[in-house]
Design an enzyme around this catalytic site. Structure first.
Site, PDB file in Angstrom:
ATOM      1  N   GLY A  46      35.946 -19.665  -2.369  1.00 36.00           N
ATOM      2  CA  GLY A  46      37.102 -20.219  -3.064  1.00 36.00           C
ATOM      3  C   GLY A  46      38.390 -19.442  -2.787  1.00 36.00           C
ATOM      4  O   GLY A  46      39.449 -19.803  -3.307  1.00 36.00           O
ATOM      5  N   GLN A  77      41.278 -17.184  -0.190  1.00 33.23           N
ATOM      6  CA  GLN A  77      42.221 -17.534   0.888  1.00 33.23           C
ATOM      7  C   GLN A  77      41.549 -17.670   2.242  1.00 33.23           C
ATOM      8  O   GLN A  77      41.799 -18.630   2.967  1.00 33.23           O
ATOM      9  CB  GLN A  77      43.233 -16.400   1.050  1.00 33.23           C
ATOM     10  CG  GLN A  77      44.223 -16.193  -0.018  1.00 33.23           C
ATOM     11  CD  GLN A  77      45.299 -15.320   0.586  1.00 33.23           C
ATOM     12  OE1 GLN A  77      46.247 -15.835   1.198  1.00 33.23           O
ATOM     13  NE2 GLN A  77      45.156 -14.017   0.463  1.00 33.23           N
ATOM     14  N   GLY A  90      38.400 -18.094   2.851  1.00 36.95           N
ATOM     15  CA  GLY A  90      37.460 -19.212   2.789  1.00 36.95           C
ATOM     16  C   GLY A  90      38.144 -20.532   3.073  1.00 36.95           C
ATOM     17  O   GLY A  90      37.610 -21.381   3.804  1.00 36.95           O
ATOM     18  N   ARG A 129      39.427   5.038  -4.476  1.00 40.18           N
ATOM     19  CA  ARG A 129      38.537   4.541  -3.419  1.00 40.18           C
ATOM     20  C   ARG A 129      37.076   4.491  -3.893  1.00 40.18           C
ATOM     21  O   ARG A 129      36.348   3.540  -3.628  1.00 40.18           O
ATOM     22  CB  ARG A 129      38.662   5.461  -2.195  1.00 40.18           C
ATOM     23  CG  ARG A 129      38.139   4.841  -0.935  1.00 40.18           C
ATOM     24  CD  ARG A 129      38.488   5.708   0.276  1.00 40.18           C
ATOM     25  NE  ARG A 129      38.003   5.059   1.471  1.00 40.18           N
ATOM     26  CZ  ARG A 129      38.663   4.116   2.140  1.00 40.18           C
ATOM     27  NH1 ARG A 129      39.829   3.698   1.707  1.00 40.18           N
ATOM     28  NH2 ARG A 129      38.156   3.585   3.218  1.00 40.18           N
ATOM     29  N   ASN A 188      32.232  -2.748  -5.097  1.00 38.03           N
ATOM     30  CA  ASN A 188      31.698  -3.547  -3.995  1.00 38.03           C
ATOM     31  C   ASN A 188      30.205  -3.330  -3.789  1.00 38.03           C
ATOM     32  O   ASN A 188      29.503  -4.237  -3.354  1.00 38.03           O
ATOM     33  CB  ASN A 188      32.500  -3.282  -2.724  1.00 38.03           C
ATOM     34  CG  ASN A 188      33.768  -4.105  -2.746  1.00 38.03           C
ATOM     35  OD1 ASN A 188      33.716  -5.322  -2.781  1.00 38.03           O
ATOM     36  ND2 ASN A 188      34.913  -3.444  -2.807  1.00 38.03           N
ATOM     37  N   GLN A 232      23.548  -8.904  -2.636  1.00 42.02           N
ATOM     38  CA  GLN A 232      23.610  -9.930  -1.579  1.00 42.02           C
ATOM     39  C   GLN A 232      22.718  -9.542  -0.395  1.00 42.02           C
ATOM     40  O   GLN A 232      22.018 -10.380   0.178  1.00 42.02           O
ATOM     41  CB  GLN A 232      25.056 -10.165  -1.138  1.00 42.02           C
ATOM     42  CG  GLN A 232      25.860 -10.875  -2.233  1.00 42.02           C
ATOM     43  CD  GLN A 232      27.282 -11.224  -1.845  1.00 42.02           C
ATOM     44  OE1 GLN A 232      27.740 -10.903  -0.749  1.00 42.02           O
ATOM     45  NE2 GLN A 232      27.993 -11.863  -2.747  1.00 42.02           N
ATOM     46  N   GLY A 248      34.722  -8.856   3.864  1.00 44.98           N
ATOM     47  CA  GLY A 248      35.300  -8.267   2.649  1.00 44.98           C
ATOM     48  C   GLY A 248      35.406  -6.756   2.749  1.00 44.98           C
ATOM     49  O   GLY A 248      34.468  -6.086   3.198  1.00 44.98           O
ATOM     50  N   ASP A 306      41.341  -6.725  14.402  1.00 44.95           N
ATOM     51  CA  ASP A 306      42.066  -5.583  14.970  1.00 44.95           C
ATOM     52  C   ASP A 306      42.121  -5.710  16.497  1.00 44.95           C
ATOM     53  O   ASP A 306      43.153  -5.434  17.128  1.00 44.95           O
ATOM     54  CB  ASP A 306      41.361  -4.279  14.570  1.00 44.95           C
ATOM     55  CG  ASP A 306      41.084  -4.251  13.080  1.00 44.95           C
ATOM     56  OD1 ASP A 306      42.051  -4.229  12.310  1.00 44.95           O
ATOM     57  OD2 ASP A 306      39.897  -4.289  12.688  1.00 44.95           O
ATOM     58  N   HIS A 356      37.470  -0.239  10.005  1.00 48.38           N
ATOM     59  CA  HIS A 356      38.534  -1.230   9.789  1.00 48.38           C
ATOM     60  C   HIS A 356      39.427  -0.707   8.668  1.00 48.38           C
ATOM     61  O   HIS A 356      39.332  -1.115   7.513  1.00 48.38           O
ATOM     62  CB  HIS A 356      37.968  -2.601   9.423  1.00 48.38           C
ATOM     63  CG  HIS A 356      39.042  -3.568   9.019  1.00 48.38           C
ATOM     64  ND1 HIS A 356      39.971  -4.077   9.898  1.00 48.38           N
ATOM     65  CD2 HIS A 356      39.377  -4.095   7.813  1.00 48.38           C
ATOM     66  CE1 HIS A 356      40.807  -4.870   9.263  1.00 48.38           C
ATOM     67  NE2 HIS A 356      40.472  -4.903   7.991  1.00 48.38           N
TER      68      HIS A 356
HETATM   69  P1  NAD Z   1      40.731 -13.736  -2.113  1.00 43.11           P
HETATM   70  O1  NAD Z   1      40.929 -12.836  -3.288  1.00 43.11           O
HETATM   71  O2  NAD Z   1      41.674 -14.851  -1.850  1.00 43.11           O
HETATM   72  O3  NAD Z   1      39.266 -14.366  -2.180  1.00 43.11           O
HETATM   73  C1  NAD Z   1      38.148 -13.608  -2.466  1.00 43.11           C
HETATM   74  C2  NAD Z   1      37.164 -14.523  -3.172  1.00 43.11           C
HETATM   75  O4  NAD Z   1      35.947 -13.798  -3.332  1.00 43.11           O
HETATM   76  C3  NAD Z   1      37.624 -14.955  -4.567  1.00 43.11           C
HETATM   77  O5  NAD Z   1      37.601 -16.362  -4.653  1.00 43.11           O
HETATM   78  C4  NAD Z   1      36.594 -14.314  -5.503  1.00 43.11           C
HETATM   79  O6  NAD Z   1      36.306 -15.123  -6.628  1.00 43.11           O
HETATM   80  C5  NAD Z   1      35.391 -14.204  -4.566  1.00 43.11           C
HETATM   81  N1  NAD Z   1      34.392 -13.213  -4.965  1.00 43.11           N
HETATM   82  C6  NAD Z   1      34.565 -12.011  -5.570  1.00 43.11           C
HETATM   83  N2  NAD Z   1      33.385 -11.434  -5.808  1.00 43.11           N
HETATM   84  C7  NAD Z   1      32.433 -12.262  -5.328  1.00 43.11           C
HETATM   85  C8  NAD Z   1      31.017 -12.229  -5.299  1.00 43.11           C
HETATM   86  N3  NAD Z   1      30.330 -11.209  -5.852  1.00 43.11           N
HETATM   87  N4  NAD Z   1      30.352 -13.263  -4.733  1.00 43.11           N
HETATM   88  C9  NAD Z   1      31.021 -14.308  -4.220  1.00 43.11           C
HETATM   89  N5  NAD Z   1      32.378 -14.417  -4.242  1.00 43.11           N
HETATM   90  C10 NAD Z   1      33.066 -13.401  -4.783  1.00 43.11           C
HETATM   91  O7  NAD Z   1      40.628 -12.751  -0.850  1.00 43.11           O
HETATM   92  P2  NAD Z   1      40.748 -13.128   0.687  1.00 43.11           P
HETATM   93  O8  NAD Z   1      42.175 -13.060   1.088  1.00 43.11           O
HETATM   94  O9  NAD Z   1      39.949 -14.332   0.980  1.00 43.11           O
HETATM   95  O10 NAD Z   1      40.064 -11.823   1.324  1.00 43.11           O
HETATM   96  C11 NAD Z   1      38.687 -11.571   1.133  1.00 43.11           C
HETATM   97  C12 NAD Z   1      38.329 -10.172   1.597  1.00 43.11           C
HETATM   98  O11 NAD Z   1      38.522 -10.044   3.001  1.00 43.11           O
HETATM   99  C13 NAD Z   1      39.152  -9.042   0.963  1.00 43.11           C
HETATM  100  O12 NAD Z   1      38.264  -7.961   0.677  1.00 43.11           O
HETATM  101  C14 NAD Z   1      40.100  -8.648   2.079  1.00 43.11           C
HETATM  102  O13 NAD Z   1      40.556  -7.312   1.929  1.00 43.11           O
HETATM  103  C15 NAD Z   1      39.207  -8.812   3.273  1.00 43.11           C
HETATM  104  N6  NAD Z   1      39.851  -8.907   4.578  1.00 43.11           N
HETATM  105  C16 NAD Z   1      39.221  -8.328   5.618  1.00 43.11           C
HETATM  106  C17 NAD Z   1      39.761  -8.418   6.889  1.00 43.11           C
HETATM  107  C18 NAD Z   1      39.056  -7.795   8.072  1.00 43.11           C
HETATM  108  O14 NAD Z   1      39.612  -7.852   9.174  1.00 43.11           O
HETATM  109  N7  NAD Z   1      37.895  -7.188   7.944  1.00 43.11           N
HETATM  110  C19 NAD Z   1      40.965  -9.088   7.081  1.00 43.11           C
HETATM  111  C20 NAD Z   1      41.585  -9.693   5.993  1.00 43.11           C
HETATM  112  C21 NAD Z   1      41.025  -9.597   4.727  1.00 43.11           C
HETATM  113  C1  LMR Z   2      43.760  -6.849   7.254  1.00 43.92           C
HETATM  114  O1  LMR Z   2      43.445  -6.101   8.195  1.00 43.92           O
HETATM  115  O2  LMR Z   2      44.620  -7.737   7.376  1.00 43.92           O
HETATM  116  C2  LMR Z   2      43.114  -6.656   5.907  1.00 43.92           C
HETATM  117  O3  LMR Z   2      41.910  -5.929   6.031  1.00 43.92           O
HETATM  118  C3  LMR Z   2      44.068  -5.988   4.960  1.00 43.92           C
HETATM  119  C4  LMR Z   2      43.526  -5.895   3.556  1.00 43.92           C
HETATM  120  O4  LMR Z   2      43.625  -4.771   2.998  1.00 43.92           O
HETATM  121  O5  LMR Z   2      43.045  -6.901   3.001  1.00 43.92           O
END
Ligand code: NAD
Ligand code: LMR
Length: 332
Positions: A13, A15, A17, A98, A105, A112, A130, A159, A187
């Site tokens: 649900g 962003q 996703g 942290r 998490n 999971q 995540g 990256d 990351h």
């Molecule tokens: P978001 O907050 O828009 O969406 C996260 C969703 O996860 C929410 O809808 C929330 O309800 C759900 N959620 C929380 N706990 C949960 C659980 N236990 N089980 C199932 N769903 C759960 O965030 P987003 O923008 O979609 O980003 C998601 C994650 O990705 C963040 O941790 C962000 O930092 C990470 N991210 C990683 C990278 C990467 O390159 N690795 C890049 C961008 C974002």
């Molecule tokens: C990104 O690299 O864009 C994300 O991991 C940043 C973040 O902290 O969600």
């Protein structure tokens, strides 16, 4: 048509996703002849958004979409799963240290991982998006009894793509002419985007850009791009992260080689088997090729001392994260 591949997306649900699901449904994750059954896992607060997205997916009338199911039960979400995209995570809140973030998490990724161990298909592939992605992948992997460690990966493809795009912009070459970039480590802002083996149209990148640009602009720009996006956009990268997740899984399933460049590699975070001196088990980013559906780390690249010093910092950070989650009892 073959049996549908079960693809589970957590945090469906959110962003990322919202961007990811439509690309999966259209066939960009697995290919144009592979039907998919989508399972969307959310927490109760996010369920409405996931259900709304499921309605929109139906409205897309995607020929490859065999069905969409939404659930708040991990055991249901991962039953028979072939591809698991673990996107949902607990964001860092005000005043959170942290260690608090890792603990929060751990409460998500350990159950999971256990549910994946209990119910996934034999060929399951897991990508953790995540954050903190590398250590969340380690937590899930350690909880997933019976699943080979190599099936757990974390996303550093974003990256990698950022590094390719920056080098393309600097040299004026199209991204399609760039090869051999590597992301090492975590990351996080300590990651090491490395150009020493990169080529641009077949020419060594270090001959085309100067050392000052690499040290003062390229490395910090790529390593801190996530923060830059948050500052400019007001929230973290979403469509580019989803796109990188698609690239990662698509390459994993279909291979990294392309007809004129069979040796092409990308960057993937996966549990170390001691490659490049990275302690065993740490989920760290390496150069890797996908061959016959498996990641193979590219071994034997020369790593100059100045690059190794940077990599050591990122590995030390990953070790600290591992110690923190171990102290919390999150590593089975
Ligand atoms: P978001 O907050 O828009 O969406 C996260 C969703 O996860 C929410 O809808 C929330 O309800 C759900 N959620 C929380 N706990 C949960 C659980 N236990 N089980 C199932 N769903 C759960 O965030 P987003 O923008 O979609 O980003 C998601 C994650 O990705 C963040 O941790 C962000 O930092 C990470 N991210 C990683 C990278 C990467 O390159 N690795 C890049 C961008 C974002
Ligand atoms: C990104 O690299 O864009 C994300 O991991 C940043 C973040 O902290 O969600």
């Amino acid at each position: 048509m073959s049996e549908p591949t079960v693809v589970t997306v957590t945090g469906a649900g959110g962003q990322i996703g919202y961007s990811l699901l439509f690309r999966i449904a259209s066939g960009q994750l697995l290919g144009p002849d592979r039907p998919v059954l989508l399972r969307l896992l959310e927490i109760p607060q996010g369920l409405g958004a996931a259900e709304g997205t499921a309605l929109e997916l139906q409205d897309g009338a995607f020929p490859l979409l065999a069905g969409v199911e939404t659930t708040t039960e991990a055991s249901r979400a991962f039953e028979g799963v072939n591809v698991a995209l673990l996107v949902g995570a607990r964001p860092r809140g005000p005043g959170m240290e942290r260690g608090d973030l890792l603990a929060a998490n751990g409460g998500i990724f350990a159950p999971q991982g256990a549910a994946i161990g209990a119910g996934a298909a034999d060929d399951v592939r897991v990508l953790v998006v995540g954050n903190p992605a590398n250590t969340n992948a380690l937590i899930a992997q350690s909880a997933a009894a019976g699943v080979p460690a190599e099936r757990f990966t974390a996303l550093t493809r974003l990256d990698h793509n950022r590094a390719v795009a920056q080098l393309a912009a600097k040299t004026g070459a199209p991204v399609s002419e760039i090869d051999g970039v590597v992301i090492w480590g975590n990351h996080s802002a300590t990651q090491v985007p490395d150009l020493s083996h990169a080529t641009v149209g077949g020419r060594p990148a270090p001959d085309l850009v100067d050392e000052e640009w690499i040290a003062d602009e390229f490395i910090p720009r790529v390593a801190k791009r996530g923060a830059e996006i948050i500052a400019v956009r007001g929230s973290s990268s979403a469509a580019s992260a989803a796109s990188a997740a698609i690239d990662h899984v698509s390459d994993w399933v279909n291979g990294t080689g392309i007809p004129d460049r069979p040796e092409r590699w990308t960057s993937v975070a996966l549990p170390s088997e001691g490659w490049y001196g990275v302690p065993e088990g740490l989920v760290s980013s390496f150069p890797a090729r996908s061959v016959d559906g498996r990641w193979e780390v590219v071994e034997g690249l020369d790593v100059a001392p100045e690059w190794q010093a940077r990599i050591d910092v990122s590995i030390a950070e990953l070790e600290e994260e591992r110690e923190a989650v171990r102290a919390l009892g999150l590593l089975g």
